[in-house]
Design a protein around this motif. Structure first.
Motif, PDB file in Angstrom:
ATOM      1  N   VAL A 152      -1.776  38.586 -27.682  1.00 14.17           N
ATOM      2  CA  VAL A 152      -1.396  39.598 -26.420  1.00 14.17           C
ATOM      3  C   VAL A 152      -1.214  39.225 -24.978  1.00 14.17           C
ATOM      4  O   VAL A 152      -0.973  39.964 -24.082  1.00 14.17           O
ATOM      5  CB  VAL A 152      -2.425  40.980 -26.439  1.00 14.17           C
ATOM      6  CG1 VAL A 152      -2.146  41.645 -27.739  1.00 14.17           C
ATOM      7  CG2 VAL A 152      -3.746  40.692 -26.022  1.00 14.17           C
ATOM      8  N   PHE A 153      -1.401  37.641 -25.027  1.00 12.65           N
ATOM      9  CA  PHE A 153      -1.493  37.143 -23.730  1.00 12.65           C
ATOM     10  C   PHE A 153       0.008  36.149 -23.788  1.00 12.65           C
ATOM     11  O   PHE A 153       0.343  35.631 -24.968  1.00 12.65           O
ATOM     12  CB  PHE A 153      -2.550  36.470 -23.136  1.00 12.65           C
ATOM     13  CG  PHE A 153      -3.783  37.368 -23.081  1.00 12.65           C
ATOM     14  CD1 PHE A 153      -3.703  38.438 -22.042  1.00 12.65           C
ATOM     15  CD2 PHE A 153      -4.850  37.394 -23.918  1.00 12.65           C
ATOM     16  CE1 PHE A 153      -4.859  39.082 -21.755  1.00 12.65           C
ATOM     17  CE2 PHE A 153      -5.885  38.206 -23.904  1.00 12.65           C
ATOM     18  CZ  PHE A 153      -5.795  39.183 -22.605  1.00 12.65           C
ATOM     19  N   ASP A 154       0.397  35.686 -22.877  1.00 14.55           N
ATOM     20  CA  ASP A 154       1.222  34.403 -23.168  1.00 14.55           C
ATOM     21  C   ASP A 154       0.354  32.937 -23.198  1.00 14.55           C
ATOM     22  O   ASP A 154      -0.045  32.413 -22.222  1.00 14.55           O
ATOM     23  CB  ASP A 154       2.036  34.509 -21.796  1.00 14.55           C
ATOM     24  CG  ASP A 154       3.249  35.236 -21.730  1.00 14.55           C
ATOM     25  OD1 ASP A 154       3.817  35.714 -22.895  1.00 14.55           O
ATOM     26  OD2 ASP A 154       3.599  35.779 -20.653  1.00 14.55           O
ATOM     27  N   THR A 155       0.352  32.544 -24.468  1.00 11.63           N
ATOM     28  CA  THR A 155      -0.534  31.746 -24.998  1.00 11.63           C
ATOM     29  C   THR A 155       0.451  30.639 -25.384  1.00 11.63           C
ATOM     30  O   THR A 155       1.246  30.543 -26.334  1.00 11.63           O
ATOM     31  CB  THR A 155      -1.364  32.209 -26.017  1.00 11.63           C
ATOM     32  OG1 THR A 155      -2.288  33.261 -25.303  1.00 11.63           O
ATOM     33  CG2 THR A 155      -2.294  30.873 -26.574  1.00 11.63           C
ATOM     34  N   ARG A 156       0.076  29.249 -25.083  1.00 16.81           N
ATOM     35  CA  ARG A 156       0.736  28.083 -25.656  1.00 16.81           C
ATOM     36  C   ARG A 156      -0.215  27.167 -26.057  1.00 16.81           C
ATOM     37  O   ARG A 156      -1.442  26.872 -25.412  1.00 16.81           O
ATOM     38  CB  ARG A 156       1.590  27.471 -24.553  1.00 16.81           C
ATOM     39  CG  ARG A 156       3.076  28.445 -24.262  1.00 16.81           C
ATOM     40  CD  ARG A 156       3.923  27.824 -23.193  1.00 16.81           C
ATOM     41  NE  ARG A 156       3.257  27.557 -22.026  1.00 16.81           N
ATOM     42  CZ  ARG A 156       3.696  27.070 -21.196  1.00 16.81           C
ATOM     43  NH1 ARG A 156       4.869  26.397 -20.978  1.00 16.81           N
ATOM     44  NH2 ARG A 156       3.181  26.793 -19.771  1.00 16.81           N
TER      45      ARG A 156
ATOM     46  N   ALA B 152      -5.621  43.907 -31.102  1.00 21.67           N
ATOM     47  CA  ALA B 152      -5.807  43.442 -29.851  1.00 21.67           C
ATOM     48  C   ALA B 152      -4.842  44.004 -29.009  1.00 21.67           C
ATOM     49  O   ALA B 152      -3.774  44.401 -29.538  1.00 21.67           O
ATOM     50  CB  ALA B 152      -5.637  42.053 -29.559  1.00 21.67           C
ATOM     51  N   ALA B 153      -5.123  44.432 -27.700  1.00 19.79           N
ATOM     52  CA  ALA B 153      -4.274  45.489 -26.898  1.00 19.79           C
ATOM     53  C   ALA B 153      -4.476  44.969 -25.536  1.00 19.79           C
ATOM     54  O   ALA B 153      -5.567  44.793 -24.988  1.00 19.79           O
ATOM     55  CB  ALA B 153      -4.745  47.156 -27.041  1.00 19.79           C
TER      56      ALA B 153
ATOM     57  N   ARG C 242       1.041  44.951 -24.756  1.00 17.38           N
ATOM     58  CA  ARG C 242       1.165  44.001 -25.801  1.00 17.38           C
ATOM     59  C   ARG C 242       0.179  44.082 -26.825  1.00 17.38           C
ATOM     60  O   ARG C 242      -1.042  44.381 -26.436  1.00 17.38           O
ATOM     61  CB  ARG C 242       1.050  42.759 -25.212  1.00 17.38           C
ATOM     62  CG  ARG C 242       2.590  42.215 -24.551  1.00 17.38           C
ATOM     63  CD  ARG C 242       2.266  41.004 -24.069  1.00 17.38           C
ATOM     64  NE  ARG C 242       2.435  39.830 -25.281  1.00 17.38           N
ATOM     65  CZ  ARG C 242       2.741  38.559 -25.078  1.00 17.38           C
ATOM     66  NH1 ARG C 242       3.227  38.256 -23.856  1.00 17.38           N
ATOM     67  NH2 ARG C 242       2.660  37.713 -25.714  1.00 17.38           N
ATOM     68  N   LEU C 243       0.481  44.482 -27.992  1.00 14.07           N
ATOM     69  CA  LEU C 243      -0.389  44.655 -28.906  1.00 14.07           C
ATOM     70  C   LEU C 243      -0.041  43.598 -30.107  1.00 14.07           C
ATOM     71  O   LEU C 243       0.989  43.353 -30.546  1.00 14.07           O
ATOM     72  CB  LEU C 243       0.134  46.045 -29.647  1.00 14.07           C
ATOM     73  CG  LEU C 243      -0.096  47.312 -28.579  1.00 14.07           C
ATOM     74  CD1 LEU C 243       0.688  48.639 -29.171  1.00 14.07           C
ATOM     75  CD2 LEU C 243      -1.288  47.742 -28.084  1.00 14.07           C
ATOM     76  N   ALA C 244      -1.265  43.401 -30.802  1.00 14.78           N
ATOM     77  CA  ALA C 244      -1.229  42.497 -32.110  1.00 14.78           C
ATOM     78  C   ALA C 244      -2.045  43.048 -33.133  1.00 14.78           C
ATOM     79  O   ALA C 244      -3.294  43.261 -32.758  1.00 14.78           O
ATOM     80  CB  ALA C 244      -1.427  41.173 -31.746  1.00 14.78           C
ATOM     81  N   LEU C 245      -1.711  42.626 -34.345  1.00 15.81           N
ATOM     82  CA  LEU C 245      -2.756  42.828 -35.346  1.00 15.81           C
ATOM     83  C   LEU C 245      -3.085  41.780 -36.110  1.00 15.81           C
ATOM     84  O   LEU C 245      -2.334  40.819 -36.045  1.00 15.81           O
ATOM     85  CB  LEU C 245      -1.910  43.949 -36.456  1.00 15.81           C
ATOM     86  CG  LEU C 245      -1.648  45.329 -36.176  1.00 15.81           C
ATOM     87  CD1 LEU C 245      -0.657  46.101 -36.932  1.00 15.81           C
ATOM     88  CD2 LEU C 245      -2.806  46.176 -36.054  1.00 15.81           C
TER      89      LEU C 245
ATOM     90  N   ALA D 230       0.241  35.451 -39.866  1.00 13.38           N
ATOM     91  CA  ALA D 230      -0.012  35.128 -38.852  1.00 13.38           C
ATOM     92  C   ALA D 230      -0.331  36.201 -37.999  1.00 13.38           C
ATOM     93  O   ALA D 230      -0.178  37.399 -38.434  1.00 13.38           O
ATOM     94  CB  ALA D 230       1.087  34.396 -38.096  1.00 13.38           C
ATOM     95  N   PRO D 231      -1.015  36.168 -36.690  1.00 12.73           N
ATOM     96  CA  PRO D 231      -1.141  37.473 -35.959  1.00 12.73           C
ATOM     97  C   PRO D 231       0.118  38.338 -35.901  1.00 12.73           C
ATOM     98  O   PRO D 231       1.469  37.532 -35.596  1.00 12.73           O
ATOM     99  CB  PRO D 231      -1.584  36.956 -34.645  1.00 12.73           C
ATOM    100  CG  PRO D 231      -2.202  35.712 -34.878  1.00 12.73           C
ATOM    101  CD  PRO D 231      -1.587  34.836 -35.979  1.00 12.73           C
ATOM    102  N   TRP D 232       0.423  39.546 -35.962  1.00 14.03           N
ATOM    103  CA  TRP D 232       1.223  40.579 -36.069  1.00 14.03           C
ATOM    104  C   TRP D 232       1.371  40.982 -34.776  1.00 14.03           C
ATOM    105  O   TRP D 232       0.881  42.005 -34.468  1.00 14.03           O
ATOM    106  CB  TRP D 232       1.400  41.326 -37.281  1.00 14.03           C
ATOM    107  CG  TRP D 232       2.475  42.280 -37.381  1.00 14.03           C
ATOM    108  CD1 TRP D 232       2.377  43.494 -36.908  1.00 14.03           C
ATOM    109  CD2 TRP D 232       3.390  41.996 -38.205  1.00 14.03           C
ATOM    110  NE1 TRP D 232       3.711  44.103 -37.312  1.00 14.03           N
ATOM    111  CE2 TRP D 232       4.269  42.960 -38.229  1.00 14.03           C
ATOM    112  CE3 TRP D 232       3.977  40.980 -39.121  1.00 14.03           C
ATOM    113  CZ2 TRP D 232       5.641  43.171 -38.758  1.00 14.03           C
ATOM    114  CZ3 TRP D 232       5.252  40.851 -39.654  1.00 14.03           C
ATOM    115  CH2 TRP D 232       5.699  42.183 -39.506  1.00 14.03           C
ATOM    116  N   ARG D 233       2.650  40.770 -33.880  1.00 14.59           N
ATOM    117  CA  ARG D 233       2.969  41.489 -32.791  1.00 14.59           C
ATOM    118  C   ARG D 233       3.488  42.599 -33.205  1.00 14.59           C
ATOM    119  O   ARG D 233       4.504  42.948 -33.991  1.00 14.59           O
ATOM    120  CB  ARG D 233       4.107  40.667 -31.971  1.00 14.59           C
ATOM    121  CG  ARG D 233       3.500  39.893 -30.950  1.00 14.59           C
ATOM    122  CD  ARG D 233       2.702  40.424 -29.602  1.00 14.59           C
ATOM    123  NE  ARG D 233       3.609  41.044 -28.923  1.00 14.59           N
ATOM    124  CZ  ARG D 233       4.564  40.498 -28.100  1.00 14.59           C
ATOM    125  NH1 ARG D 233       4.559  39.361 -27.802  1.00 14.59           N
ATOM    126  NH2 ARG D 233       5.091  41.302 -27.092  1.00 14.59           N
TER     127      ARG D 233
END
Lengths: 175, 329
Positions: B171-175, B245-246, B259-262, B268-271
């Motif tokens: 839910v963040f811009d992660t690299r 995550a929210a 931004r939400l993810a399951l 993989a994490p599901w946006r």
């Protein structure tokens, strides 16, 4: 203490990769030569003669092998013995003496917080890590800190009670 | 455990040379809570293990102008709410605290957590399956209770991704920074966790000569609030049956930058883009939140024993949004 210096000999495949370690084990400087693939648990039980840390699952899923590494609770089955050079390891054998038990050991006896006892060395060391960091935990805090230690006899309530008793005893040793 | 040689590099350059020299046979050691189990169960058979913990550059949380950089061997116990640079990323500290047990968090590293193999019982028990290099999935018609319910029609392996932090990081811009002897690259997390389908045996795009050295998270917009919710059969030890995550900004009762993810529901994490769309720029009400969560899960397809995950995911998604904005609606 010196960091590890790897030495190799070409005898048997198992003995091929060996590391010399020097660690502080229960307060005593200990030197040993360990196969690279040995876990800390294997070193403690097979080589150092310390059988207090138990092999339950050997997969980081039960907590019976919990020891303190530089004061922090870890699963000895998930740490390589060769990684412990220059570090402090404490097992249940390093806590108290038969004549003068640690307050945690006294409390586990006083509250009868065990049945078979197999998980207790791990429970007590996880509790010690907690009390060293947080001298006045509440019951919920104790439950969380010991959540990585399974007890198949189901003594959880008495274990938490014993840890709270030990915490009080450590705060006021004269009472 | 099968014997191996343990190497302790003194610099990243030396570590990379060791990987290069091992011709794909070396494994990176972080906390050991995963690698040692993979070796014990013969899922991994490295002749050489390279311990990365001695490399100080790879450990710790650093603030930068654009966000934070978390070294790959930073322990999960270090990703605590007390760590100042992580305060804008509550979902991440909550997810790190939800992993395993205290003893595991005292050893397990963030890099290792992202590189975990699936926890599918069939893979872990030595069955022939996609992830072990085979061409079948024994779970599909067997014990399917842990399997994916989203995106499964597009993948051969139906195992879910086990990481809690990966869901929060989504839910963040992660690299993820990957370094090899020949250079480095920054790969968005979603891409990192999405190897090509023809490479079904792999879990990430990491090459055998590469190391994960760092996880970079861009600073979220000012006012961003976030949360992570994990549903598992036990509060300790267990992996998520479903998680969410929210992250969002509340602006005069309106939800912005949602931004939400399951987790626990896909490979993989599901946006949760359907739910994001349904909430974006709108007033947050219990009814709207529930319908957004249901809309996201409308695409779910389940097998014989994993249908329960649909309701768990719907509930987790709602709860994550509620906690992010500060309590029950």
């Amino acid at each position: 203490m010196a960091r590890r210096a790897a030495t190799r000999s070409a005898k048997s495949p198992a003995a091929r990769h060996v590391t010399q370690i020097e660690l502080e084990l229960n307060g005593r400087v200990t030197r040993a030569s360990v196969p690279d693939h040995w876990t800390l648990l294997e070193f403690l039980r097979k080589s150092a003669g310390l059988t207090g840390a138990k092999e339950g699952c050997n997969a980081g899923e039960c907590g019976a092998c919990t020891v303190l590494l530089d004061g922090v609770a870890v699963y000895a089955c998930c740490v390589l013995a060769a990684e412990t050079s220059g570090r402090r390891v404490m097992t249940i054998e390093g806590l108290g003496t038969p004549e003068r038990l640690d307050p945690l050991q006294e409390a586990f006896l006083a509250d009868d917080a065990l049945q078979c006892g197999f998980c207790i060395p791990g429970q007590i060391l996880a509790a010690k890590a907690l009390l060293d960091a947080e001298p006045s935990p509440d019951r919920e805090c104790v439950r969380r800190a010991l959540s990585g230690n399974l007890c198949r006899c189901g003594c959880y309530v008495k274990i938490a009670t014993a840890v709270l008793r030990a915490a009080a005893a450590r705060r006021e040793p004269e009472r | 455990m099968k014997p191996f040689k343990l190497l302790t590099p003194e610099s990243l350059t030396q570590a990379l040379a060791m990987f290069w020299g091992s011709e794909g046979k070396a494994a990176a050691l972080g906390g050991g809570t995963e690698l040692l189990n993979l070796i014990r169960t013969s899922l991994s058979d490295p002749g050489v293990i390279i311990d990365l913990k001695s490399l100080k550059r790879l450990r710790g949380v650093r603030s930068s102008r654009s966000g934070v950089a978390i070294g790959a061997t930073t322990q999960l116990s270090e990703l605590s709410p007390q760590c100042r640079p992580l305060q804008p990323f509550a979902a991440l500290t909550q997810a790190a605290a939800a992993v395993g047990t205290p003893q595991i968090r005292n050893r397990a590293t963030l890099g290792g957590n992202l590189c975990q193999r699936p926890r599918c019982l069939y893979l872990r028990s030595g069955f022939d399956c996609w992830k072990s290099g085979g061409t079948q999935c024994p779970a599909r018609h067997g014990e399917s209770s842990g399997l994916a319910i989203l995106g499964a029609e597009r993948t051969s392996c139906l195992a879910v991704h086990p990481s809690d932090p990966a869901v929060a990081l989504s839910v963040f811009d992660t690299r993820v920074k990957l370094v090899s002897a020949s250079g480095s690259r920054l790969v968005p997390l979603a891409q990192f966790l999405a190897p090509h389908e023809s490479d079904a045996g792999r879990d990430t795009v990491l090459r055998s000569d590469e190391l994960v050295t760092e996880v970079r998270i861009a600073s979220p917009r000012p006012g961003t609030r976030s949360a992570y919710v994990k549903v598992a059969d036990r509060a300790a030890f267990s992996f998520a049956l479903a998680s969410a995550a929210a992250a969002c900004v509340m602006d005069r009762g309106m939800l912005r930058h949602v931004r939400l993810a399951l987790g626990g529901v896909a490979g993989a994490p599901w946006r949760a883009r359907v739910a994001e769309e349904a909430l974006q720029g709108r007033k947050l009400t219990p009814a709207r939140l529930e319908s957004a969560a249901r809309a996201e899960l409308a695409a779910a397809r389940h097998l014989e024993r994993n249908g329960y995950k649909v309701d768990l995911a719907i509930g987790a998604l709602q709860e994550a949004v509620e906690r992010a904005v500060g309590g029950r609606l």
